[in-house]
Design a protein around this motif. Structure first.
Motif, PDB file in Angstrom:
ATOM      1  N   HIS A  20       0.820  -1.216   0.000  1.00 47.07           N
ATOM      2  CA  HIS A  20       0.000   0.000   0.000  1.00 47.07           C
ATOM      3  C   HIS A  20       0.853   1.265   0.000  1.00 47.07           C
ATOM      4  CE1 HIS A  20      -2.976  -2.995   0.963  1.00 47.07           C
ATOM      5  NE2 HIS A  20      -2.455  -3.204   2.157  1.00 47.07           N
ATOM      6  N   ALA A  21       1.929   1.235  -0.764  1.00 50.36           N
ATOM      7  CA  ALA A  21       2.815   2.394  -0.876  1.00 50.36           C
ATOM      8  C   ALA A  21       2.689   2.997  -2.268  1.00 50.36           C
ATOM      9  CB  ALA A  21       4.251   1.985  -0.590  1.00 50.36           C
ATOM     10  N   GLY A  22       3.256   4.198  -2.425  1.00 52.79           N
ATOM     11  CA  GLY A  22       3.200   4.840  -3.727  1.00 52.79           C
ATOM     12  C   GLY A  22       4.315   5.835  -3.932  1.00 52.79           C
ATOM     13  N   VAL A  23       4.618   6.069  -5.216  1.00 53.95           N
ATOM     14  CA  VAL A  23       5.489   7.169  -5.630  1.00 53.95           C
ATOM     15  C   VAL A  23       4.703   7.932  -6.682  1.00 53.95           C
ATOM     16  CG1 VAL A  23       7.656   7.851  -6.703  1.00 53.95           C
ATOM     17  CG2 VAL A  23       7.609   5.895  -5.141  1.00 53.95           C
ATOM     18  N   MET A  24       4.391   9.177  -6.383  1.00 52.64           N
ATOM     19  CA  MET A  24       3.488   9.927  -7.243  1.00 52.64           C
ATOM     20  C   MET A  24       4.025  11.332  -7.476  1.00 52.64           C
ATOM     21  SD  MET A  24      -0.243   8.847  -5.724  1.00 52.64           S
ATOM     22  CE  MET A  24      -0.551   7.181  -5.124  1.00 52.64           C
ATOM     23  N   GLY A  25       3.390  12.025  -8.421  1.00 55.00           N
ATOM     24  CA  GLY A  25       3.700  13.417  -8.669  1.00 55.00           C
ATOM     25  C   GLY A  25       2.438  14.231  -8.652  1.00 55.00           C
ATOM     26  N   GLU A  26       2.615  15.551  -8.713  1.00 53.83           N
ATOM     27  CA  GLU A  26       1.498  16.460  -8.904  1.00 53.83           C
ATOM     28  C   GLU A  26       1.586  17.024 -10.314  1.00 53.83           C
ATOM     29  OE1 GLU A  26       0.182  18.535  -4.778  1.00 53.83           O
ATOM     30  OE2 GLU A  26       1.908  19.400  -5.800  1.00 53.83           O
ATOM     31  N   ARG A  27       0.484  17.028 -11.005  1.00 53.98           N
ATOM     32  CA  ARG A  27       0.449  17.545 -12.372  1.00 53.98           C
ATOM     33  C   ARG A  27      -0.201  18.929 -12.352  1.00 53.98           C
ATOM     34  NH1 ARG A  27      -2.289  13.929 -16.984  1.00 53.98           N
ATOM     35  NH2 ARG A  27      -0.477  12.645 -16.488  1.00 53.98           N
ATOM     36  N   GLY A  28       0.509  19.910 -12.933  1.00 61.23           N
ATOM     37  CA  GLY A  28      -0.037  21.256 -12.973  1.00 61.23           C
ATOM     38  C   GLY A  28       0.666  22.094 -14.005  1.00 61.23           C
ATOM     39  N   SER A  29       0.388  23.393 -13.996  1.00 69.64           N
ATOM     40  CA  SER A  29       0.934  24.284 -15.028  1.00 69.64           C
ATOM     41  C   SER A  29       2.449  24.380 -14.963  1.00 69.64           C
ATOM     42  CB  SER A  29       0.317  25.679 -14.882  1.00 69.64           C
ATOM     43  OG  SER A  29       0.593  26.225 -13.602  1.00 69.64           O
ATOM     44  N   ALA A  30       3.039  24.129 -13.798  1.00 73.04           N
ATOM     45  CA  ALA A  30       4.496  24.162 -13.668  1.00 73.04           C
ATOM     46  C   ALA A  30       5.151  22.860 -14.098  1.00 73.04           C
ATOM     47  CB  ALA A  30       4.885  24.490 -12.223  1.00 73.04           C
ATOM     48  N   GLY A  31       4.350  21.872 -14.468  1.00 67.50           N
ATOM     49  CA  GLY A  31       4.900  20.599 -14.926  1.00 67.50           C
ATOM     50  C   GLY A  31       4.781  19.514 -13.878  1.00 67.50           C
ATOM     51  N   GLN A  32       4.631  18.305 -14.344  1.00 66.06           N
ATOM     52  CA  GLN A  32       4.503  17.134 -13.482  1.00 66.06           C
ATOM     53  C   GLN A  32       5.799  16.895 -12.709  1.00 66.06           C
ATOM     54  OE1 GLN A  32       2.082  13.689 -14.933  1.00 66.06           O
ATOM     55  NE2 GLN A  32       4.056  12.730 -15.154  1.00 66.06           N
ATOM     56  N   GLY A  33       5.692  16.503 -11.437  1.00 69.71           N
ATOM     57  CA  GLY A  33       6.868  16.219 -10.632  1.00 69.71           C
ATOM     58  C   GLY A  33       7.754  15.160 -11.265  1.00 69.71           C
ATOM     59  N   SER A  34       9.083  15.282 -11.063  1.00 70.65           N
ATOM     60  CA  SER A  34      10.061  14.437 -11.762  1.00 70.65           C
ATOM     61  C   SER A  34      11.074  13.823 -10.799  1.00 70.65           C
ATOM     62  CB  SER A  34      10.835  15.258 -12.804  1.00 70.65           C
ATOM     63  OG  SER A  34       9.973  15.825 -13.764  1.00 70.65           O
ATOM     64  N   ILE A  35      11.549  12.629 -11.180  1.00 70.88           N
ATOM     65  CA  ILE A  35      12.682  11.985 -10.530  1.00 70.88           C
ATOM     66  C   ILE A  35      13.727  11.747 -11.608  1.00 70.88           C
ATOM     67  CG2 ILE A  35      13.486   9.999  -9.205  1.00 70.88           C
ATOM     68  CD1 ILE A  35      10.578   9.618  -8.267  1.00 70.88           C
ATOM     69  N   ASP A  36      14.933  12.292 -11.428  1.00 70.99           N
ATOM     70  CA  ASP A  36      15.987  12.253 -12.440  1.00 70.99           C
ATOM     71  C   ASP A  36      17.156  11.429 -11.923  1.00 70.99           C
ATOM     72  OD1 ASP A  36      17.947  12.734 -14.356  1.00 70.99           O
ATOM     73  OD2 ASP A  36      17.455  14.859 -14.570  1.00 70.99           O
ATOM     74  N   GLY A  37      17.413  10.271 -12.576  1.00 73.87           N
ATOM     75  CA  GLY A  37      18.509   9.401 -12.172  1.00 73.87           C
ATOM     76  C   GLY A  37      19.878   9.868 -12.638  1.00 73.87           C
ATOM     77  N   ARG A  38      19.936  10.808 -13.580  1.00 71.34           N
ATOM     78  CA  ARG A  38      21.179  11.400 -14.086  1.00 71.34           C
ATOM     79  C   ARG A  38      22.174  10.341 -14.586  1.00 71.34           C
ATOM     80  NH1 ARG A  38      23.392  16.015 -10.245  1.00 71.34           N
ATOM     81  NH2 ARG A  38      23.476  14.349  -8.689  1.00 71.34           N
ATOM     82  N   GLY A  39      21.617   9.326 -15.264  1.00 70.32           N
ATOM     83  CA  GLY A  39      22.474   8.255 -15.780  1.00 70.32           C
ATOM     84  C   GLY A  39      23.425   8.699 -16.859  1.00 70.32           C
ATOM     85  N   ASP A  40      23.154   9.851 -17.461  1.00 71.44           N
ATOM     86  CA  ASP A  40      24.006  10.371 -18.523  1.00 71.44           C
ATOM     87  C   ASP A  40      25.198  11.149 -18.007  1.00 71.44           C
ATOM     88  OD1 ASP A  40      22.057  12.180 -17.552  1.00 71.44           O
ATOM     89  OD2 ASP A  40      22.414  13.515 -19.256  1.00 71.44           O
ATOM     90  N   LEU A  41      25.203  11.501 -16.714  1.00 71.54           N
ATOM     91  CA  LEU A  41      26.266  12.319 -16.149  1.00 71.54           C
ATOM     92  C   LEU A  41      27.318  11.443 -15.468  1.00 71.54           C
ATOM     93  CD1 LEU A  41      24.156  15.221 -14.615  1.00 71.54           C
ATOM     94  CD2 LEU A  41      25.132  15.020 -16.909  1.00 71.54           C
ATOM     95  N   ALA A  42      28.540  11.944 -15.414  1.00 72.95           N
ATOM     96  CA  ALA A  42      29.652  11.160 -14.876  1.00 72.95           C
ATOM     97  C   ALA A  42      29.450  10.856 -13.389  1.00 72.95           C
ATOM     98  CB  ALA A  42      30.964  11.910 -15.083  1.00 72.95           C
TER      99      ALA A  42
END
Length: 428
Positions: free
Chosen positions: A111-133
């Motif tokens: 009963h857990a979750g990972v969610m975002g809020e969607r709005g005019s500023a953009g949906q919440g994000s999680i960035d793994g930065r796999g492209d960076l050193a």
């Protein structure tokens, strides 16, 4: 509990001190620990700043991590932060074995979750930065994956989100970006809902599966946009059977396809793939390195029964292999015979296929043929490599012939051709 951002990223990076210490880790985890078991949420909100930088986190049972509107949660680039203490294999290294890294977000209960809020500023994000050193190295997580392929080793890189034995897990209205490895891995649970999730990682980033559903039941992926460098969806059975999976009204870009396998030992059943689009080209113009549309893959080292799978009203474009049903996916051998039966395609269209495009219909043997039903299937590249397949069809132009291939043409059939349009990947 609301936590306000204290950082602002510059080109997705932070000061040297912040990168080394991941200053939000402690307060994020303390909030998650305090909310565990309450049925309530930890909400990350923007103020003067909009970014968080953290090392690995654990979301407990009966709580939700919510990434607020316009907020980005960035993953640490320090490989040692993800070190799995139960193994001697180093996170961030090449090895004959994987398992050296913990996930960025581990979901530990039901009963857990990972969610975002969607709005005019953009949906919440999680960035793994796999492209960076990775800190202290010139090598990114994605370069490590390429090096592993060249060396014939495994890369030890963290998954972005991993939910293990987490019944009734929900991922909703959140962007998952640039994962170091898989974006969302759900295993050994019942009740997965993925809804409104946008995954964006280029087709050139190796082993960055979109959503893996492993040894699980009652899983739904709906209304999502998925772009990555491996399987868009991977349905598999490493520990137990997988059943009752729906992938619907979603769009895929540059992936290796909507896939079942290659691990099917314990059996996959009752899968519906409906009203989806699969584009072999990502939003950056990269063509998938393994350009498949609808795919079931396995071999005798990891095979098992796959049955009652229906593809309904699906559209494909820029494909090298529109349809792949392959029981000899790898050269490994063993006694786990792949057996794909009751596979239904009802309303599937492929257009703008690449030069030389061809489908693959490969049953295992005359005793274990591929069982395929086709109705209203129209491919602009209709040829296939076929062997040991029992094909029943109506109004299908897929060409199948070869050793052990039998064709039964019907005089009527259910369904219709879908009207295909391919949406551009949305602006995040």
């Amino acid at each position: 509990m609301s936590l306000t951002a204290k950082l602002s990223a510059n080109a997705r990076t932070f000061t040297a001190k912040a990168e080394e210490t991941s200053p939000d880790t402690g307060r994020l985890q303390a909030a998650l620990d305090a909310c565990a078991g309450t049925g309530r949420a930890v909400l990350l909100v923007a103020g003067r700043h909009a970014d968080f930088l953290s090392g690995p986190l654990t979301v407990h049972a009966d709580e939700t991590l919510v990434i607020g509107e316009g907020v980005t949660l960035y993953a640490s680039r320090r490989a040692s932060a993800y070190q799995n203490p139960s193994t001697s294999v180093s996170c961030g290294s090449l090895s004959a074995h994987e398992g050296g890294c913990k996930a960025f977000i581990t979901v530990s209960g039901a009963h857990a979750g990972v969610m975002g809020e969607r709005g005019s500023a953009g949906q919440g994000s999680i960035d793994g930065r796999g492209d960076l050193a990775m800190l202290g190295t010139p090598t990114s997580w994605w370069k490590l994956a390429s090096q592993a392929q060249t060396a014939g080793d495994d890369q030890n890189a963290p998954r972005l989100i991993e939910a293990d034995k987490a019944d009734d897990f929900t991922a909703y209205d959140v962007n998952l970006l640039n994962a170091a490895m898989f974006h969302l891995y759900y295993q050994s649970g019942t009740g997965l809902t993925v809804w409104g999730v946008d995954i964006k990682t280029p087709a050139t980033a190796r082993n960055t599966d979109g959503i893996d559903i492993d040894s699980a039941t009652d899983a739904t992926v709906y209304d999502s946009y998925i772009e990555d460098g491996d399987d868009g969806i991977a349905i598999k059975t490493n520990d137990s059977a997988t059943a009752n999976v729906t992938v619907a009204d979603s769009h895929f870009y540059g992936t290796h396809g909507i896939s079942i396998g290659s691990e099917t030992t314990y059996g996959v059943s009752n899968v519906l793939v409906a009203n989806d689009t699969v584009d072999g080209q990502d939003s950056y113009g990269n063509v998938s390195g393994s350009d498949n549309g609808l795919r079931i893959k396995s071999d005798s080292a990891a095979g098992g029964p796959v049955r009652d799978v229906e593809y309904l009203d699906d559209c494909l474009q820029h494909m090298k292999a529109p349809l792949v049903f392959d029981t000899r996916y790898a050269s490994a051998s063993g006694s786990h015979i792949p057996d794909f039966t009751s596979i239904t395609l009802e309303g599937v269209v492929a257009q703008n296929s690449l030069s030389g495009a061809k489908s693959d219909l490969t049953g295992y043997s005359s005793s274990d043929p591929l069982g395929l039903y086709l109705s209203y299937v129209k491919l602009d590249a209709a040829s296939s490599t076929s062997e040991y397949a029992d094909v029943t069809q109506y109004d299908s132009n897929l060409s199948a012939s070869g050793s052990g291939v039998g064709i039964n043409n019907l005089t009527s059939g259910a369904g219709s051709y879908p009207s295909c349009s391919f949406p551009s990947y949305p602006t995040l």
